[in-house]
Design a protein around this motif. Structure first.
Motif: not given
Length: 207
Positions: A158-162, A166-168
């Motif tokens: 899912p885009k939200e997890l990706g 990336k932010a993490a």
């Protein structure tokens, strides 16, 4: 070749005899509860924290059986000199299940995942007015909403997890860069040639 007279009747009687010899299986409801699939359309649960009072569900409902009331509140500025914001506060969220036709449009159009299907269906009432479930009762139905099925192992992430990953990763890289000492500033430099105490400095003095 013409069919044999009475062959259709014989086939029908054969089917009847096969059915009569089989054991009947009848679930004695309500003593035996039916096994329903997780995506059964029984009742709608409300996850109130996700509701932003956008009114999409009420506008798209073909039966006009969703009633929403709200008011606006002013949110103070987070930073000094910032601008105050206004937000909608939910006062009432009710669904009249005596009018609902269980089409699921309200759940599909909700952009914030505030409405969910529950397979529970035992909420019949003797008074039709009791079929209007207010937000407290709709919130209780959330406890009966089944967990979503696991994703296909070959499905895309899912885009939200990706985006969260990336932010993490960026945050971890920034913290690692802050904790890493600069090049040439290690402990060995304190007692090295620049300190004048190493073998190289002694040999230079003799020459």
């Amino acid at each position: 070749m013409s069919p044999i007279p009475g062959s259709g009747l014989a086939k029908g009687l054969a089917v009847t005899l096969r059915t009569m010899t089989k054991k009947t299986v009848t679930a004695q409801y309500p003593d035996v509860q039916p096994h329903l699939p997780p995506r059964s359309r029984g009742v709608i649960g409300l996850f109130e924290e996700n509701c932003t009072v956008c009114m999409l569900c009420a506008r798209e409902c073909p039966d006009w059986c969703i009633y929403i009331d709200s008011h606006k509140e002013t949110v103070p500025a987070v930073t000094p000199g910032g601008r105050e914001r206004s937000r909608n506060v939910l006062d009432r969220f009710a669904i009249d299940f005596s009018l609902c036709m269980y089409c699921g449009i309200c759940i599909e159009v909700c952009p914030f995942d505030a409405l969910f299907w529950s397979p529970e269906f035992e909420y019949a009432e003797t008074d039709i007015r009791d079929l209007t479930h207010e937000r407290d009762k709709l919130r209780e139905w959330m406890w009966t909403v089944p967990a979503p099925p696991a994703l296909d192992p070959g499905a895309e992430e899912p885009k939200e997890l990706g985006a969260a990953r990336k932010a993490a990763d960026k945050l971890a890289a920034a913290q690692a860069a802050e904790n890493t000492p600069p090049a040439g500033a290690g402990p060995a430099d304190e007692g090295g040639p620049a300190g004048g105490t190493g073998p190289a400095s002694g040999q230079g003095g003799q020459g």
